[in-house]
Write a protein that holds these residues in place. Structure first.
Motif, PDB file in Angstrom:
ATOM      1  N   GLY A 158     -10.032   0.380  -1.673  1.00  0.00           N
ATOM      2  CA  GLY A 158      -8.594   0.163  -1.802  1.00  0.00           C
ATOM      3  C   GLY A 158      -8.117  -0.890  -0.812  1.00  0.00           C
ATOM      4  O   GLY A 158      -7.300  -1.748  -1.137  1.00  0.00           O
ATOM      5  N   TYR A 159      -8.652  -0.805   0.362  1.00  0.00           N
ATOM      6  CA  TYR A 159      -8.291  -1.743   1.419  1.00  0.00           C
ATOM      7  C   TYR A 159      -8.611  -3.180   1.005  1.00  0.00           C
ATOM      8  O   TYR A 159      -7.812  -4.099   1.206  1.00  0.00           O
ATOM      9  CB  TYR A 159      -9.061  -1.380   2.684  1.00  0.00           C
ATOM     10  CG  TYR A 159      -8.520  -2.015   3.946  1.00  0.00           C
ATOM     11  CD1 TYR A 159      -7.522  -1.387   4.683  1.00  0.00           C
ATOM     12  CD2 TYR A 159      -9.026  -3.224   4.400  1.00  0.00           C
ATOM     13  CE1 TYR A 159      -7.031  -1.954   5.846  1.00  0.00           C
ATOM     14  CE2 TYR A 159      -8.540  -3.800   5.564  1.00  0.00           C
ATOM     15  CZ  TYR A 159      -7.538  -3.165   6.287  1.00  0.00           C
ATOM     16  OH  TYR A 159      -7.065  -3.737   7.437  1.00  0.00           O
ATOM     17  N   LYS A 195      -6.256  -4.463  -1.664  1.00  0.00           N
ATOM     18  CA  LYS A 195      -5.008  -4.879  -1.037  1.00  0.00           C
ATOM     19  C   LYS A 195      -5.139  -6.284  -0.423  1.00  0.00           C
ATOM     20  O   LYS A 195      -4.253  -7.130  -0.572  1.00  0.00           O
ATOM     21  CB  LYS A 195      -4.635  -3.851   0.036  1.00  0.00           C
ATOM     22  CG  LYS A 195      -3.578  -4.271   1.035  1.00  0.00           C
ATOM     23  CD  LYS A 195      -2.211  -4.481   0.411  1.00  0.00           C
ATOM     24  CE  LYS A 195      -1.164  -4.700   1.504  1.00  0.00           C
ATOM     25  NZ  LYS A 195       0.040  -5.367   0.985  1.00  0.00           N
ATOM     26  N   ALA A 230       2.196  -2.374  -1.872  1.00  0.00           N
ATOM     27  CA  ALA A 230       1.994  -1.649  -0.614  1.00  0.00           C
ATOM     28  C   ALA A 230       0.646  -0.933  -0.689  1.00  0.00           C
ATOM     29  O   ALA A 230       0.162  -0.597  -1.776  1.00  0.00           O
ATOM     30  CB  ALA A 230       3.119  -0.650  -0.421  1.00  0.00           C
ATOM     31  N   MET A 231       0.039  -0.707   0.449  1.00  0.00           N
ATOM     32  CA  MET A 231      -1.224   0.037   0.503  1.00  0.00           C
ATOM     33  C   MET A 231      -1.100   1.354  -0.261  1.00  0.00           C
ATOM     34  O   MET A 231      -1.985   1.714  -1.024  1.00  0.00           O
ATOM     35  CB  MET A 231      -1.602   0.370   1.960  1.00  0.00           C
ATOM     36  CG  MET A 231      -2.207  -0.762   2.740  1.00  0.00           C
ATOM     37  SD  MET A 231      -3.991  -1.106   2.501  1.00  0.00           S
ATOM     38  CE  MET A 231      -4.469  -0.279   1.063  1.00  0.00           C
ATOM     39  N   SER A 232       0.005   2.029  -0.032  1.00  0.00           N
ATOM     40  CA  SER A 232       0.173   3.345  -0.660  1.00  0.00           C
ATOM     41  C   SER A 232       0.100   3.240  -2.178  1.00  0.00           C
ATOM     42  O   SER A 232      -0.418   4.125  -2.845  1.00  0.00           O
ATOM     43  CB  SER A 232       1.487   3.977  -0.225  1.00  0.00           C
ATOM     44  OG  SER A 232       2.572   3.149  -0.578  1.00  0.00           O
ATOM     45  N   GLN A 233       0.615   2.139  -2.711  1.00  0.00           N
ATOM     46  CA  GLN A 233       0.573   1.975  -4.164  1.00  0.00           C
ATOM     47  C   GLN A 233      -0.847   1.690  -4.642  1.00  0.00           C
ATOM     48  O   GLN A 233      -1.272   2.178  -5.689  1.00  0.00           O
ATOM     49  CB  GLN A 233       1.504   0.856  -4.618  1.00  0.00           C
ATOM     50  CG  GLN A 233       1.812   0.954  -6.111  1.00  0.00           C
ATOM     51  CD  GLN A 233       2.502  -0.248  -6.672  1.00  0.00           C
ATOM     52  OE1 GLN A 233       2.801  -1.193  -5.936  1.00  0.00           O
ATOM     53  NE2 GLN A 233       2.748  -0.251  -7.962  1.00  0.00           N
ATOM     54  N   TYR A 263      -3.624   2.759  -3.363  1.00  0.00           N
ATOM     55  CA  TYR A 263      -4.401   4.002  -3.384  1.00  0.00           C
ATOM     56  C   TYR A 263      -3.986   4.928  -4.513  1.00  0.00           C
ATOM     57  O   TYR A 263      -4.818   5.497  -5.214  1.00  0.00           O
ATOM     58  CB  TYR A 263      -4.299   4.710  -2.028  1.00  0.00           C
ATOM     59  CG  TYR A 263      -5.111   4.000  -0.966  1.00  0.00           C
ATOM     60  CD1 TYR A 263      -6.493   3.872  -1.099  1.00  0.00           C
ATOM     61  CD2 TYR A 263      -4.497   3.444   0.147  1.00  0.00           C
ATOM     62  CE1 TYR A 263      -7.249   3.209  -0.142  1.00  0.00           C
ATOM     63  CE2 TYR A 263      -5.246   2.780   1.118  1.00  0.00           C
ATOM     64  CZ  TYR A 263      -6.616   2.672   0.967  1.00  0.00           C
ATOM     65  OH  TYR A 263      -7.349   2.017   1.912  1.00  0.00           O
ATOM     66  N   SER A 264      -2.692   5.071  -4.721  1.00  0.00           N
ATOM     67  CA  SER A 264      -2.268   6.001  -5.767  1.00  0.00           C
ATOM     68  C   SER A 264      -2.639   5.465  -7.157  1.00  0.00           C
ATOM     69  O   SER A 264      -3.037   6.216  -8.043  1.00  0.00           O
ATOM     70  CB  SER A 264      -0.779   6.303  -5.668  1.00  0.00           C
ATOM     71  OG  SER A 264      -0.033   5.119  -5.660  1.00  0.00           O
ATOM     72  N   GLU A 265      -2.553   4.144  -7.310  1.00  0.00           N
ATOM     73  CA  GLU A 265      -2.888   3.541  -8.599  1.00  0.00           C
ATOM     74  C   GLU A 265      -4.376   3.647  -8.889  1.00  0.00           C
ATOM     75  O   GLU A 265      -4.788   3.941 -10.021  1.00  0.00           O
ATOM     76  CB  GLU A 265      -2.455   2.068  -8.563  1.00  0.00           C
ATOM     77  CG  GLU A 265      -1.964   1.521  -9.874  1.00  0.00           C
ATOM     78  CD  GLU A 265      -0.837   2.363 -10.473  1.00  0.00           C
ATOM     79  OE1 GLU A 265      -0.904   2.617 -11.691  1.00  0.00           O
ATOM     80  OE2 GLU A 265       0.092   2.781  -9.735  1.00  0.00           O
TER      81      GLU A 265
END
Lengths: 167, 167
Positions: free
Chosen positions: A3-4, A7, A22-25, A27-29
């Motif tokens: 994921g990193y 990004k 965003a990082m959070s997106q 990971y969730s995606e």
DNA sequence: TGTAGCATGTAAGCCGTTACATGATTGA
DNA sequence: TCAATCATGTAACGGCTTACATGCTACA
């Protein structure tokens, strides 16, 4: 990719044509894609670290290809805070508008330099032929943007009092 | 203006530089602005209809001016579905990419005609000097977009088999 | 030994959408 | 009288953001 890494890749190229998620997106995606079977995840790293490395699945690639060639692309969406402010230029002074356009040209030059660097890293690499085309597209956009903004600056009324009316 | 009229105005001009908001958003946003005292509402219409006509308040105008001249504009956000698909051109055929670009130039021409019509309606109206500048900005963008897409089309590899690899 | 970079997530909230729901006015 | 246009809203949901929270690894 992890994921990193996704990004980082997005920050490097995708942000010029879409959004830097965003990082959070990311990971969730990625988790949603894995649930849908469009990517596969594997836990990796020497010593049993919990890094998740993702790879697109055959299903995912097929779906991506289908999306790319079959679906009708929407018309681009532009959110242009500078144009939006200029639209209401009459409630303030021409000088304020001029200053804003000058600032904009500065940040435009920075962006352009960033994309130029990306473009150069893609040169002479046949596997990146399409990303290079798209980078050139972006560079052409920035060039035209700079030219028209320079022209608009000159067309702004010369400094006098302040704002006129609008409707 | 009524919410309905705000929506019409947005569809006419704002959509070229921002987004054409849904009716529902116009109404909810107007209600929020009224709560905050930035616009004032009055019930109008012959025969006591319940149409709400809004007007910006002195407070609202001051805030708008402050936002316009004091706040730093963000860099424009572009979401370009065509560029996004082209970026991954290598997973499909150059012909598919070429067809997509040709289609895009067609819709671009339509948009351009729409904005041209708006621009003409603004000509020789000093009170719309700023909207006219912004319309010219948009027209310059569409012109450059058409030129670069035409050029990219030509740079696409000649038709052969199908997709190469990507990474 | 501490800090920068790698790595992964959850929760709350904003902006904007589509779907749903209602009703008055104008004119063919 | 029927359809288009004017007019106003609510509810659910999607994409994306910020804030919050955690922990390992490399290296100065």
């Amino acid at each position: 990719m992890t994921g990193y890494e996704v990004k980082q890749r997005a920050d490097r190229t995708l942000r010029f044509y879409w959004v830097a998620p965003a990082m959070s997106q990311v990971y969730s995606e990625l988790a949603r894609l894995a649930d849908a079977g469009l990517v596969t995840a594997s836990l990796v790293g020497p010593g049993g670290r919990r890094d998740r490395r993702y790879r697109i699945s055959p299903d995912g690639l097929a779906r991506l290809r289908e999306w790319q060639t079959t679906s009708e692309p929407e018309f681009p969406i532009l959110k242009h805070p500078v144009a939006l402010r200029l639209l209401m230029g009459s409630i303030s002074s021409p000088d304020a508008a001029r200053a804003m356009l000058t600032d904009y040209r500065r940040t435009l030059a920075e962006r352009r330099a960033e994309l130029s660097a990306v473009r150069e890293s893609l040169a002479d690499r046949p596997e990146f032929a399409y990303p290079a085309l798209v980078a050139d597209w972006g560079l052409a956009y920035y060039a035209s943007e700079d030219a028209i903004v320079a022209e608009l600056s000159e067309r702004l009324p010369a400094a006098d009092g302040s704002g006129a009316s609008d409707s």
